[in-house]
Design a protein around this motif. Sequence first.
Motif, PDB file in Angstrom:
ATOM      1  N   GLU A   1      10.352   7.302  40.607  1.00  0.00           N
ATOM      2  CA  GLU A   1      11.155   8.317  39.909  1.00  0.00           C
ATOM      3  C   GLU A   1      12.493   8.587  40.585  1.00  0.00           C
ATOM      4  OE1 GLU A   1      11.283  10.212  37.252  1.00  0.00           O
ATOM      5  OE2 GLU A   1       9.519   9.327  36.325  1.00  0.00           O
ATOM      6  N   VAL A   2      12.500   8.523  41.927  1.00  0.00           N
ATOM      7  CA  VAL A   2      13.757   8.851  42.610  1.00  0.00           C
ATOM      8  C   VAL A   2      14.582   7.599  42.894  1.00  0.00           C
ATOM      9  CG1 VAL A   2      12.931  11.007  43.616  1.00  0.00           C
ATOM     10  CG2 VAL A   2      12.700   8.901  44.914  1.00  0.00           C
ATOM     11  N   GLY A   3      14.183   6.493  42.255  1.00  0.00           N
ATOM     12  CA  GLY A   3      15.025   5.310  42.289  1.00  0.00           C
ATOM     13  C   GLY A   3      14.792   4.378  43.462  1.00  0.00           C
ATOM     14  N   LEU A   4      13.623   4.477  44.122  1.00  0.00           N
ATOM     15  CA  LEU A   4      13.330   3.539  45.203  1.00  0.00           C
ATOM     16  C   LEU A   4      12.558   2.361  44.614  1.00  0.00           C
ATOM     17  CD1 LEU A   4      12.150   6.208  47.779  1.00  0.00           C
ATOM     18  CD2 LEU A   4      14.256   4.888  47.921  1.00  0.00           C
ATOM     19  N   SER A   5      12.922   1.150  44.994  1.00  0.00           N
ATOM     20  CA  SER A   5      12.242  -0.020  44.423  1.00  0.00           C
ATOM     21  C   SER A   5      10.822  -0.120  44.952  1.00  0.00           C
ATOM     22  CB  SER A   5      12.956  -1.308  44.823  1.00  0.00           C
ATOM     23  OG  SER A   5      14.270  -1.256  44.419  1.00  0.00           O
ATOM     24  N   THR A   6       9.912  -0.497  44.078  1.00  0.00           N
ATOM     25  CA  THR A   6       8.524  -0.663  44.504  1.00  0.00           C
ATOM     26  C   THR A   6       7.976  -2.044  44.127  1.00  0.00           C
ATOM     27  OG1 THR A   6       7.808   0.396  42.463  1.00  0.00           O
ATOM     28  CG2 THR A   6       7.955   1.802  44.394  1.00  0.00           C
ATOM     29  N   THR A   7       8.688  -2.775  43.294  1.00  0.00           N
ATOM     30  CA  THR A   7       8.178  -4.097  42.902  1.00  0.00           C
ATOM     31  C   THR A   7       9.225  -5.180  43.146  1.00  0.00           C
ATOM     32  OG1 THR A   7       8.846  -3.517  40.672  1.00  0.00           O
ATOM     33  CG2 THR A   7       6.499  -3.458  41.110  1.00  0.00           C
ATOM     34  N   PRO A   8       8.767  -6.360  43.586  1.00  0.00           N
ATOM     35  CA  PRO A   8       9.720  -7.440  43.839  1.00  0.00           C
ATOM     36  C   PRO A   8      10.346  -7.922  42.537  1.00  0.00           C
ATOM     37  CG  PRO A   8       7.451  -8.160  44.275  1.00  0.00           C
ATOM     38  CD  PRO A   8       7.378  -6.727  43.895  1.00  0.00           C
ATOM     39  N   THR A   9      11.586  -8.403  42.601  1.00  0.00           N
ATOM     40  CA  THR A   9      12.245  -8.837  41.365  1.00  0.00           C
ATOM     41  C   THR A   9      11.943 -10.297  41.057  1.00  0.00           C
ATOM     42  OG1 THR A   9      14.211  -9.449  42.590  1.00  0.00           O
ATOM     43  CG2 THR A   9      14.190  -7.244  41.633  1.00  0.00           C
ATOM     44  N   THR A  10      11.439 -11.031  42.025  1.00  0.00           N
ATOM     45  CA  THR A  10      11.118 -12.432  41.767  1.00  0.00           C
ATOM     46  C   THR A  10       9.816 -12.754  42.489  1.00  0.00           C
ATOM     47  OG1 THR A  10      11.947 -14.679  42.008  1.00  0.00           O
ATOM     48  CG2 THR A  10      12.649 -13.145  43.680  1.00  0.00           C
ATOM     49  N   ASP A  11       9.259 -13.942  42.263  1.00  0.00           N
ATOM     50  CA  ASP A  11       7.944 -14.177  42.880  1.00  0.00           C
ATOM     51  C   ASP A  11       7.992 -15.115  44.080  1.00  0.00           C
ATOM     52  OD1 ASP A  11       8.518 -16.323  41.400  1.00  0.00           O
ATOM     53  OD2 ASP A  11       6.908 -16.074  39.928  1.00  0.00           O
ATOM     54  N   PHE A  12       9.183 -15.585  44.466  1.00  0.00           N
ATOM     55  CA  PHE A  12       9.225 -16.441  45.654  1.00  0.00           C
ATOM     56  C   PHE A  12      10.472 -16.156  46.490  1.00  0.00           C
ATOM     57  CE2 PHE A  12       9.423 -20.067  48.383  1.00  0.00           C
ATOM     58  CZ  PHE A  12       8.082 -20.333  48.641  1.00  0.00           C
ATOM     59  N   TYR A  13      10.264 -16.047  47.800  1.00  0.00           N
ATOM     60  CA  TYR A  13      11.375 -15.724  48.722  1.00  0.00           C
ATOM     61  C   TYR A  13      11.376 -16.715  49.893  1.00  0.00           C
ATOM     62  CZ  TYR A  13      11.575 -11.297  46.214  1.00  0.00           C
ATOM     63  OH  TYR A  13      11.699 -10.346  45.233  1.00  0.00           O
ATOM     64  N   ASP A  14      12.472 -16.734  50.629  1.00  0.00           N
ATOM     65  CA  ASP A  14      12.482 -17.506  51.876  1.00  0.00           C
ATOM     66  C   ASP A  14      11.691 -16.766  52.953  1.00  0.00           C
ATOM     67  OD1 ASP A  14      14.082 -19.679  51.003  1.00  0.00           O
ATOM     68  OD2 ASP A  14      15.835 -18.359  51.077  1.00  0.00           O
ATOM     69  N   VAL A  15      11.868 -15.436  52.968  1.00  0.00           N
ATOM     70  CA  VAL A  15      11.154 -14.666  53.991  1.00  0.00           C
ATOM     71  C   VAL A  15      10.718 -13.312  53.432  1.00  0.00           C
ATOM     72  CG1 VAL A  15      13.343 -13.821  55.015  1.00  0.00           C
ATOM     73  CG2 VAL A  15      11.253 -13.751  56.355  1.00  0.00           C
ATOM     74  N   VAL A  16       9.464 -12.986  53.720  1.00  0.00           N
ATOM     75  CA  VAL A  16       8.964 -11.635  53.426  1.00  0.00           C
ATOM     76  C   VAL A  16       8.854 -10.926  54.765  1.00  0.00           C
ATOM     77  CG1 VAL A  16       7.090 -10.213  52.532  1.00  0.00           C
ATOM     78  CG2 VAL A  16       7.522 -12.425  51.535  1.00  0.00           C
ATOM     79  N   ILE A  17       9.456  -9.767  54.861  1.00  0.00           N
ATOM     80  CA  ILE A  17       9.376  -8.980  56.090  1.00  0.00           C
ATOM     81  C   ILE A  17       8.415  -7.829  55.826  1.00  0.00           C
ATOM     82  CG2 ILE A  17      10.690  -7.518  57.675  1.00  0.00           C
ATOM     83  CD1 ILE A  17      13.206  -9.197  56.701  1.00  0.00           C
ATOM     84  N   VAL A  18       7.377  -7.723  56.636  1.00  0.00           N
ATOM     85  CA  VAL A  18       6.416  -6.631  56.430  1.00  0.00           C
ATOM     86  C   VAL A  18       6.718  -5.544  57.447  1.00  0.00           C
ATOM     87  CG1 VAL A  18       3.990  -6.009  56.202  1.00  0.00           C
ATOM     88  CG2 VAL A  18       4.726  -8.362  55.738  1.00  0.00           C
ATOM     89  N   GLY A  19       7.155  -4.383  56.962  1.00  0.00           N
ATOM     90  CA  GLY A  19       7.490  -3.270  57.848  1.00  0.00           C
ATOM     91  C   GLY A  19       8.979  -2.993  57.845  1.00  0.00           C
ATOM     92  N   GLY A  20       9.352  -1.738  57.637  1.00  0.00           N
ATOM     93  CA  GLY A  20      10.761  -1.373  57.506  1.00  0.00           C
ATOM     94  C   GLY A  20      11.266  -0.496  58.633  1.00  0.00           C
ATOM     95  N   GLY A  21      10.753  -0.719  59.871  1.00  0.00           N
ATOM     96  CA  GLY A  21      11.310  -0.024  61.033  1.00  0.00           C
ATOM     97  C   GLY A  21      12.539  -0.785  61.526  1.00  0.00           C
ATOM     98  N   PRO A  22      12.996  -0.478  62.735  1.00  0.00           N
ATOM     99  CA  PRO A  22      14.192  -1.165  63.260  1.00  0.00           C
ATOM    100  C   PRO A  22      14.047  -2.686  63.276  1.00  0.00           C
ATOM    101  CG  PRO A  22      13.643   0.715  64.622  1.00  0.00           C
ATOM    102  CD  PRO A  22      12.531   0.585  63.640  1.00  0.00           C
ATOM    103  N   ALA A  23      12.875  -3.207  63.620  1.00  0.00           N
ATOM    104  CA  ALA A  23      12.709  -4.666  63.677  1.00  0.00           C
ATOM    105  C   ALA A  23      12.847  -5.251  62.269  1.00  0.00           C
ATOM    106  CB  ALA A  23      11.352  -5.021  64.274  1.00  0.00           C
ATOM    107  N   GLY A  24      12.155  -4.644  61.304  1.00  0.00           N
ATOM    108  CA  GLY A  24      12.183  -5.159  59.936  1.00  0.00           C
ATOM    109  C   GLY A  24      13.564  -5.028  59.320  1.00  0.00           C
ATOM    110  N   LEU A  25      14.203  -3.863  59.512  1.00  0.00           N
ATOM    111  CA  LEU A  25      15.541  -3.660  58.934  1.00  0.00           C
ATOM    112  C   LEU A  25      16.556  -4.587  59.605  1.00  0.00           C
ATOM    113  CD1 LEU A  25      15.551   0.224  58.532  1.00  0.00           C
ATOM    114  CD2 LEU A  25      15.767  -1.434  56.673  1.00  0.00           C
ATOM    115  N   GLY A  26      16.431  -4.741  60.920  1.00  0.00           N
ATOM    116  CA  GLY A  26      17.328  -5.661  61.638  1.00  0.00           C
ATOM    117  C   GLY A  26      17.182  -7.072  61.082  1.00  0.00           C
ATOM    118  N   ALA A  27      15.944  -7.491  60.901  1.00  0.00           N
ATOM    119  CA  ALA A  27      15.696  -8.833  60.371  1.00  0.00           C
ATOM    120  C   ALA A  27      16.246  -8.959  58.953  1.00  0.00           C
ATOM    121  CB  ALA A  27      14.190  -9.111  60.383  1.00  0.00           C
TER     122      ALA A  27
END
Length: 557
Positions: free
Chosen positions: A220-246
């Motif tokens: 509702e507040v506009g944060l994405s919750t679903t991927p837009t495509t089904d294949f990526y080069d990299v999936v990063i699990v976790g959005g702390g400093p390590a994940g955001l940096g990556a």
Amino acid sequence: MVIESDRKPILLTVDDDPGVSRAVARDLRRHYGETYRVVRTQSGPEALETLRELKLRGDVVAVLLADHRMPGMTGLEFLEEAMDLFPAARRALLTAYADTDAAIEAINVVDLDHYLLKPWDPPEEKLYPVVDSLVELWLASDERPVSRAQVVGHRWSARSFEVRDFLARNSVPYRWFTSEEPEGQRLLAAAGADAESIPVVVTPGGDSLIDPSIGELAAEVGLSTTPTTDFYDVVIVGGGPAGLGAAVYAASEGLRTVLVERRATGGQAGLSSRIENYLGFPDGVSGAQLTDRARRQAHKFGAEVLTTRDVVGLEVRPSSRAVRFEDGGEVVAHSVLLATGISYRKLEVPGADALTGRGVFYGSAMTEAPACVGSDIYIVGGANSAGQAAVFLARHARRVTMLVRGGDLGTSMSHYLVRQIAEIPNIDVRLGTEVIGLDGGDHLEEITLCDSATGTKETARAGYLFVFIGAAPRTEWLEGVVDRDPRGFVLTGPDLLARGSRPRGWDLDRDPYYLEASSPGVFAAGDVRANSVKRVASAVGEGAMAIQLVHGFLEHQ
Ligand SMILES: Cc1cc2nc3c(=O)[nH]c(=O)nc-3n(C[C@H](O)[C@H](O)[C@H](O)COP(=O)(O)OP(=O)(O)OC[C@H]3O[C@@H](n4cnc5c(N)ncnc54)[C@H](O)[C@@H]3O)c2cc1C
């Protein structure tokens, strides 16, 4: 008065005669249209429904002009109900002739400001001077439009806290009202809810969500919750400093990147009131600011950031890797970066579970700080995170007591923080002290402490207890997929070779890269990695470095 939003305040008219209704709206628009929005309705119930919608959208109503003699609901009845929604709006009654009875009643019942005789020609003489004075009175009331989410809840409701904490950590601006205060009650009424249905979130668009799940709220507040495509080069699990940096490095280097975060980006760092030792911020930076900038940077380069998606499984397939979500969905990529950090350990004492979010908080010093004004609060823990929280909360609370199990703060906390704490007069440090029990009704009221040296117990009145007692990785879902140490930290690179051979099942003719786990193409960075340095800078650095290794993996796979 300065009007904060670009939404115009409203002048609302209600008259059942279409001709009169049009005429009054036309005259008002001509004179006030630049500054005010004129909303025209033709019955009391219709006008009330409109007011409810305006209330939910955060609009403000300056003036209500109601015809008195209307079928179904009189102007007086309408104004009486309208006052519950917009008490600051000024009120005038339109009458065809001097209906003194109605006017006298109106003055007593709805605190009527004026009554106007129809017709009002010429408006310059008969209508505008009256409306001018109504507007002037309203301006003095200092009511402002709201262009942010509004949350109505209860101070001691764990769900209300969860919702506010989620919005704050995702940098979604909101205004908080308790269900006891008049504005909270008005919003509940407009949403058709009551104090039992809290928390209620009213979005800036005016939709009301009653006791929403975190996933619902995110969408509702506009944060994405679903991927837009089904294949990526990299999936990063976790959005702390390590994940955001990556995510920043991966996306800026052209990798199709998606970051999946269980709750809110920022991780532990997002909980920090002030990070003083991160390079480039000589005056310190709050975790929320750092997170907001990092997230915008990741977006700018094209990384997708999904929130409120808990990863519960990792499957290694012949030429890809899939991470599975709680609801059975999955996202597939060439490579995976585990950046899941560590989570606070729970306080294992009687009463702690029941009182979590009702006076007992884990790492949430920022969200709760304003509520602590003038209170005596307790903090459990003796590491940097507890120290930062003490310094921060001491600005709000009357007294902060740190409860530290060990005998010396200096063994677990940075020197600069120990010094700061010593200089703040309203912080007490109680060494050798453990919390052994918590008690309260609908919120925390009492804590039981034990002196570790003497075994002496004592109870103390307490409304707030902030817990910072160390943390552990939550990596059970990686069981059987990648090797972990006995405490659950993910082993990578050299640690995997410590026994003198490559990991079991490793089928490449090279050793695992420095940050690569025991399964090729799966990497780990930040606090979740065995033997990592538990710092923001090192997490960010490892995130960046992991992406360099992902490139190497992609080139040679
Ligand atoms: C209050 C506090 C203050 C601190 N102050 C400082 C400081 O001043 N200086 C400093 O250098 N360090 C500080 N630290 C330590 C620093 O914040 C951490 O070392 C750093 O955040 C680690 O980053 P990370 O990305 O590895 O992990 P985390 O920050 O722990 O982030 C991991 C993220 O992964 C998400 N996640 C976990 N499991 C899953 C899953 N299965 N699916 C999806 N998402 C998942 C979590 O929700 C979390 O957002 C502080 C820590 C705290 C708690």
